[in-house]
Scaffold this active site. Sequence first.
Site, PDB file in Angstrom:
ATOM      1  N   GLU A 193      -4.037  -6.308  -5.695  1.00  0.00           N
ATOM      2  CA  GLU A 193      -2.746  -6.612  -6.298  1.00  0.00           C
ATOM      3  C   GLU A 193      -2.938  -6.898  -7.785  1.00  0.00           C
ATOM      4  O   GLU A 193      -3.843  -7.624  -8.184  1.00  0.00           O
ATOM      5  CB  GLU A 193      -2.105  -7.815  -5.606  1.00  0.00           C
ATOM      6  CG  GLU A 193      -1.719  -7.545  -4.158  1.00  0.00           C
ATOM      7  CD  GLU A 193      -0.909  -8.674  -3.558  1.00  0.00           C
ATOM      8  OE1 GLU A 193      -0.150  -9.315  -4.311  1.00  0.00           O
ATOM      9  OE2 GLU A 193      -1.036  -8.911  -2.344  1.00  0.00           O
ATOM     10  N   HIS A 211     -16.467  -9.797   0.010  1.00  0.00           N
ATOM     11  CA  HIS A 211     -15.807 -10.383  -1.160  1.00  0.00           C
ATOM     12  C   HIS A 211     -15.592 -11.888  -0.965  1.00  0.00           C
ATOM     13  O   HIS A 211     -15.802 -12.681  -1.891  1.00  0.00           O
ATOM     14  CB  HIS A 211     -14.467  -9.696  -1.420  1.00  0.00           C
ATOM     15  CG  HIS A 211     -14.598  -8.230  -1.706  1.00  0.00           C
ATOM     16  ND1 HIS A 211     -15.659  -7.693  -2.385  1.00  0.00           N
ATOM     17  CD2 HIS A 211     -13.787  -7.182  -1.395  1.00  0.00           C
ATOM     18  CE1 HIS A 211     -15.517  -6.386  -2.490  1.00  0.00           C
ATOM     19  NE2 HIS A 211     -14.383  -6.053  -1.894  1.00  0.00           N
ATOM     20  N   LYS A 259     -43.383  -7.704   4.912  1.00  0.00           N
ATOM     21  CA  LYS A 259     -42.901  -6.371   4.581  1.00  0.00           C
ATOM     22  C   LYS A 259     -44.100  -5.451   4.418  1.00  0.00           C
ATOM     23  O   LYS A 259     -45.221  -5.924   4.146  1.00  0.00           O
ATOM     24  CB  LYS A 259     -42.034  -6.372   3.324  1.00  0.00           C
ATOM     25  CG  LYS A 259     -42.741  -6.725   2.038  1.00  0.00           C
ATOM     26  CD  LYS A 259     -41.754  -6.651   0.873  1.00  0.00           C
ATOM     27  CE  LYS A 259     -42.413  -6.993  -0.441  1.00  0.00           C
ATOM     28  NZ  LYS A 259     -41.450  -6.903  -1.575  1.00  0.00           N
ATOM     29  N   VAL A 284       0.835  -1.206   0.000  1.00  0.00           N
ATOM     30  CA  VAL A 284       0.000   0.000   0.000  1.00  0.00           C
ATOM     31  C   VAL A 284       0.866   1.252   0.000  1.00  0.00           C
ATOM     32  O   VAL A 284       0.608   2.201  -0.744  1.00  0.00           O
ATOM     33  CB  VAL A 284      -0.953   0.002   1.213  1.00  0.00           C
ATOM     34  CG1 VAL A 284      -1.747   1.309   1.287  1.00  0.00           C
ATOM     35  CG2 VAL A 284      -1.900  -1.187   1.146  1.00  0.00           C
ATOM     36  N   CYS A 294     -41.249 -16.597  -0.800  1.00  0.00           N
ATOM     37  CA  CYS A 294     -40.212 -17.085  -1.717  1.00  0.00           C
ATOM     38  C   CYS A 294     -38.904 -17.469  -1.034  1.00  0.00           C
ATOM     39  O   CYS A 294     -38.416 -18.591  -1.200  1.00  0.00           O
ATOM     40  CB  CYS A 294     -39.927 -16.033  -2.798  1.00  0.00           C
ATOM     41  SG  CYS A 294     -41.326 -15.720  -3.905  1.00  0.00           S
TER      42      CYS A 294
END
Length: 437
Positions: free
Chosen positions: A161, A217, A324, A11, A268
């Site tokens: 990277e 990630h 909801k 970095v 669902c």
Amino acid sequence: MNISIFGIGYVGAVAAACLARDGHEVFAVDINPDKVDDIACGRSPIVEPRLDELISQTAAAGRLRATRSADEAIAATELSFVCVGTPSRPNGSLNTSHVAHVSEQIGVALRKKNDFHSVVVRSTVLPGTMESLIIPEFERCSTKSAGGGFGVAYYPEFLREGSAIADYDNPGAVVLGIHDPITCDRMLKLHSHMPVTPRLMSIRAAEAVKYVNNAWHALKISFANEIGLVSKALGVDSFDVMDALCADEKLNISAAYLRPGFAFGGSCLPKDLRALRYCAHMLEVETPVLDGVWRANENQFEAAYRVIEQSGQRRIGFIGLSFKPETDDLRSSPFVQLAERLIGRGYQVKIYDPIIRLSSLIGANRAYLLEHLRHIADLLLERCEDLVAQSEVIVVGNSREFQRIRDPIGNEDKLVIDLVRVDRSRSSNGSYQGLCW
């Protein structure tokens, strides 16, 4: 601007080269003499596309220099970045010894400087590390106070990277954990040419962002891999499946659903997740990610129940019942499941939902309520004001209805347990308790 970079690792080397390229005067600081010599000779200390050329050019132009002396770097600059490593220990805990050591060095150098100096930490540290370790070390060694004698900020890095320079020039986001106005102004000025507007937040929140990003990630990679295994067992091309998933930028690749709150429900998500897990099991494919999703959802029920239980009150009122707002669908509603758990534990539960009222409910959902949830139907009230009057604790699952009557609740000083975050400006405190905030 005159800037010093502490730590010429991945970095630090990229940041030093890019800042010098952009016209700033940069001092790269490291205890390793080989890295200092590399910079002085115009060589990159790491392997990264385009970095060798950038360091060679900026070092030759005199805008990038290197030193082992913290005193020299602090004296010659107005802003410092801390980019030293924070590796893992064998047990998984974070090794902060390098950042503690450089904080001591910077603090000692700050003691000798009269001008206001800003120190911005980029090293990856867990939330609270700036408050508990780094800032106290700066203050102890400098004998100055943060925000008065010197400035601090936290600035997480998101460089990959192999594409670090491109990521530096075109970041997906710039996150700044702010402590004092002078350092904030300097950082905003430094990023004024960036294509994104910096997001300003508390230092602790900025520390958390880095970990949340990397966990996200990692989750995406593991999810894609797991779907790949299931797809292969089904004779399906997993790349076709994931390409279709990624093509939907309204729901799939977006901020949709990424709002901390209560458990998912509806007709669902629970049904399809159960079916996919069962299908994979029959194909002898393990699904730890999908299994974890189910367990994580169950954990939200437990978290909500604990908050209610800890209140010590027994009369609980629910605002909102469907899974909801703006729907009368009660199938797999997490609010129904929470209400049932409370009823089973002897709590006195009352419920108000502006759409789910026996006086106006029609069709299949009315039949479902009366046939399968009769015990819930008997608890429904026609007016929200009556629910407030009969309850000691208000559990909010419908933000719009709560907004309408929030003032009367506040005046009566009832405990509000918010499962949907009705007000972004509020966090858990006293008579208001948010589930995840």
